[in-house]
Scaffold this active site. Sequence first.
Site, PDB file in Angstrom:
ATOM      1  N   GLU A 294       0.809  -1.220   0.000  1.00  0.00           N
ATOM      2  CA  GLU A 294       0.000   0.000   0.000  1.00  0.00           C
ATOM      3  C   GLU A 294       0.848   1.278   0.000  1.00  0.00           C
ATOM      4  O   GLU A 294       0.576   2.226   0.735  1.00  0.00           O
ATOM      5  CB  GLU A 294      -0.994   0.010   1.164  1.00  0.00           C
ATOM      6  CG  GLU A 294      -2.186   0.907   0.876  1.00  0.00           C
ATOM      7  CD  GLU A 294      -3.344   0.732   1.848  1.00  0.00           C
ATOM      8  OE1 GLU A 294      -3.821   1.764   2.373  1.00  0.00           O
ATOM      9  OE2 GLU A 294      -3.793  -0.415   2.055  1.00  0.00           O
TER      10      GLU A 294
ATOM     11  N   TYR B 101      -6.566   5.273  -8.981  1.00  0.00           N
ATOM     12  CA  TYR B 101      -6.058   4.752  -7.712  1.00  0.00           C
ATOM     13  C   TYR B 101      -4.912   3.788  -7.980  1.00  0.00           C
ATOM     14  O   TYR B 101      -5.072   2.789  -8.687  1.00  0.00           O
ATOM     15  CB  TYR B 101      -7.159   4.047  -6.926  1.00  0.00           C
ATOM     16  CG  TYR B 101      -6.682   3.533  -5.586  1.00  0.00           C
ATOM     17  CD1 TYR B 101      -6.731   4.336  -4.460  1.00  0.00           C
ATOM     18  CD2 TYR B 101      -6.164   2.243  -5.469  1.00  0.00           C
ATOM     19  CE1 TYR B 101      -6.275   3.879  -3.223  1.00  0.00           C
ATOM     20  CE2 TYR B 101      -5.708   1.780  -4.250  1.00  0.00           C
ATOM     21  CZ  TYR B 101      -5.765   2.601  -3.129  1.00  0.00           C
ATOM     22  OH  TYR B 101      -5.300   2.143  -1.920  1.00  0.00           O
TER      23      TYR B 101
ATOM     24  N   GLU C  47      -1.195   1.805  -6.343  1.00  0.00           N
ATOM     25  CA  GLU C  47      -0.331   1.407  -5.237  1.00  0.00           C
ATOM     26  C   GLU C  47       0.928   0.755  -5.802  1.00  0.00           C
ATOM     27  O   GLU C  47       0.966   0.368  -6.975  1.00  0.00           O
ATOM     28  CB  GLU C  47      -1.029   0.397  -4.315  1.00  0.00           C
ATOM     29  CG  GLU C  47      -2.210   0.931  -3.543  1.00  0.00           C
ATOM     30  CD  GLU C  47      -2.801  -0.122  -2.613  1.00  0.00           C
ATOM     31  OE1 GLU C  47      -2.174  -1.185  -2.428  1.00  0.00           O
ATOM     32  OE2 GLU C  47      -3.891   0.126  -2.074  1.00  0.00           O
TER      33      GLU C  47
ATOM     34  N   HIS D 178      -1.999  -7.672  -2.560  1.00  0.00           N
ATOM     35  CA  HIS D 178      -2.910  -6.852  -1.768  1.00  0.00           C
ATOM     36  C   HIS D 178      -4.236  -6.874  -2.503  1.00  0.00           C
ATOM     37  O   HIS D 178      -4.418  -6.174  -3.499  1.00  0.00           O
ATOM     38  CB  HIS D 178      -2.391  -5.421  -1.614  1.00  0.00           C
ATOM     39  CG  HIS D 178      -3.289  -4.562  -0.786  1.00  0.00           C
ATOM     40  ND1 HIS D 178      -3.261  -3.185  -0.849  1.00  0.00           N
ATOM     41  CD2 HIS D 178      -4.255  -4.876   0.123  1.00  0.00           C
ATOM     42  CE1 HIS D 178      -4.167  -2.691  -0.006  1.00  0.00           C
ATOM     43  NE2 HIS D 178      -4.779  -3.696   0.583  1.00  0.00           N
TER      44      HIS D 178
ATOM     45  N   ASP E 203      -1.459  -8.906   2.116  1.00  0.00           N
ATOM     46  CA  ASP E 203      -2.770  -8.589   2.671  1.00  0.00           C
ATOM     47  C   ASP E 203      -3.820  -9.240   1.778  1.00  0.00           C
ATOM     48  O   ASP E 203      -4.236  -8.687   0.769  1.00  0.00           O
ATOM     49  CB  ASP E 203      -2.955  -7.065   2.733  1.00  0.00           C
ATOM     50  CG  ASP E 203      -4.300  -6.664   3.323  1.00  0.00           C
ATOM     51  OD1 ASP E 203      -5.072  -7.563   3.694  1.00  0.00           O
ATOM     52  OD2 ASP E 203      -4.567  -5.454   3.393  1.00  0.00           O
TER      53      ASP E 203
ATOM     54  N   ASP F 161      -3.934 -10.644   6.933  1.00  0.00           N
ATOM     55  CA  ASP F 161      -2.620 -10.916   6.342  1.00  0.00           C
ATOM     56  C   ASP F 161      -2.279 -12.395   6.456  1.00  0.00           C
ATOM     57  O   ASP F 161      -2.459 -13.000   7.512  1.00  0.00           O
ATOM     58  CB  ASP F 161      -1.570 -10.056   7.032  1.00  0.00           C
ATOM     59  CG  ASP F 161      -1.921  -8.580   6.963  1.00  0.00           C
ATOM     60  OD1 ASP F 161      -1.575  -7.951   5.958  1.00  0.00           O
ATOM     61  OD2 ASP F 161      -2.564  -8.067   7.894  1.00  0.00           O
TER      62      ASP F 161
ATOM     63  N   HIS G 200      -2.705  -2.149  10.136  1.00  0.00           N
ATOM     64  CA  HIS G 200      -2.209  -3.523  10.148  1.00  0.00           C
ATOM     65  C   HIS G 200      -0.927  -3.603  10.968  1.00  0.00           C
ATOM     66  O   HIS G 200      -0.100  -2.678  10.932  1.00  0.00           O
ATOM     67  CB  HIS G 200      -1.852  -4.001   8.732  1.00  0.00           C
ATOM     68  CG  HIS G 200      -3.020  -4.223   7.838  1.00  0.00           C
ATOM     69  ND1 HIS G 200      -3.423  -5.468   7.417  1.00  0.00           N
ATOM     70  CD2 HIS G 200      -3.867  -3.343   7.247  1.00  0.00           C
ATOM     71  CE1 HIS G 200      -4.469  -5.348   6.609  1.00  0.00           C
ATOM     72  NE2 HIS G 200      -4.749  -4.062   6.484  1.00  0.00           N
TER      73      HIS G 200
END
Length: 284
Positions: A54, A94, A96, A151, A185, A230, A270
Amino acid sequence: MLSALLLLNLGGAVSLHICSFNIQSFGERKVSKPEVLDIIVESISRCDLMLILEIKDVKGKAFDQLMTRLNSRSRTRADTFSSVISERLGRNTYKEQYAFIYRHKMLTVNAVYQYPDTQSGDEDAFAREPFVVWFSSPDTEIKDFVIIPIHTVPEAAVKEIDELYDVYQNISQMWQSDNFIIMGDFNAACGYVPKRQWMNIRLRSESEFLWLTDDNLDTSVKASTKCAYDRVVLRGEKMIAAVNPESVEVFNFKDEFSLTEQEALAVSDHFPLCFTVTQAQRRG
């Protein structure tokens, strides 16, 4: 004490402490806060290899600042960390990034591969396609291993976890390694993966994969949330033999540094998830 944990020697073979950390919305705001950055750096420095999830830094400067801060603690070149980072991944605006941070003296990168997610009839299965890295570890019993990071999008967790089976098959045909770690994740808890859906996830139903983490593990920071988001999954006889399930650890930085819940959530929602690769057991 930490050095003893990180460099445990079993019959001449060095162990590896491997971790995964979703640093919620990691970017310039977090590196600008010394109290937050210090906890992130401390969490990374406990590990020989850390998967960071992330990273949402549009300008691309925050990760470099993290590495500079991390390596400023090193006394010699041999003690420094190296890194490899993906391109910005995601649908629409968006994005990451995945990144791996690893001890320079213990690990090297054989190859990296950005999974293209163009499988015929099932294109764009992942919102953030795995950025796969093949590591060499000459001083450990396991001389090489491949890490497939993920993720997932929470609402698509079942599909994306299942699709990791196709990623594994793709990589196993391309690279000559028998040792695989699938980690990150998964969002594999708290309603995102209903119990009735596990049978539809090949990564879970196929017996050659070992889920190192169980469904009761809590990797969330909030006291009100107890979720095994996770996960770590292993593939390969030597890989599985080299990992003691009891080595799985959730690093609770909230308790470690006596933080309030609000202070801990400023770091992430997390906790890092870690395990240790030791000397493989001799069979027969």
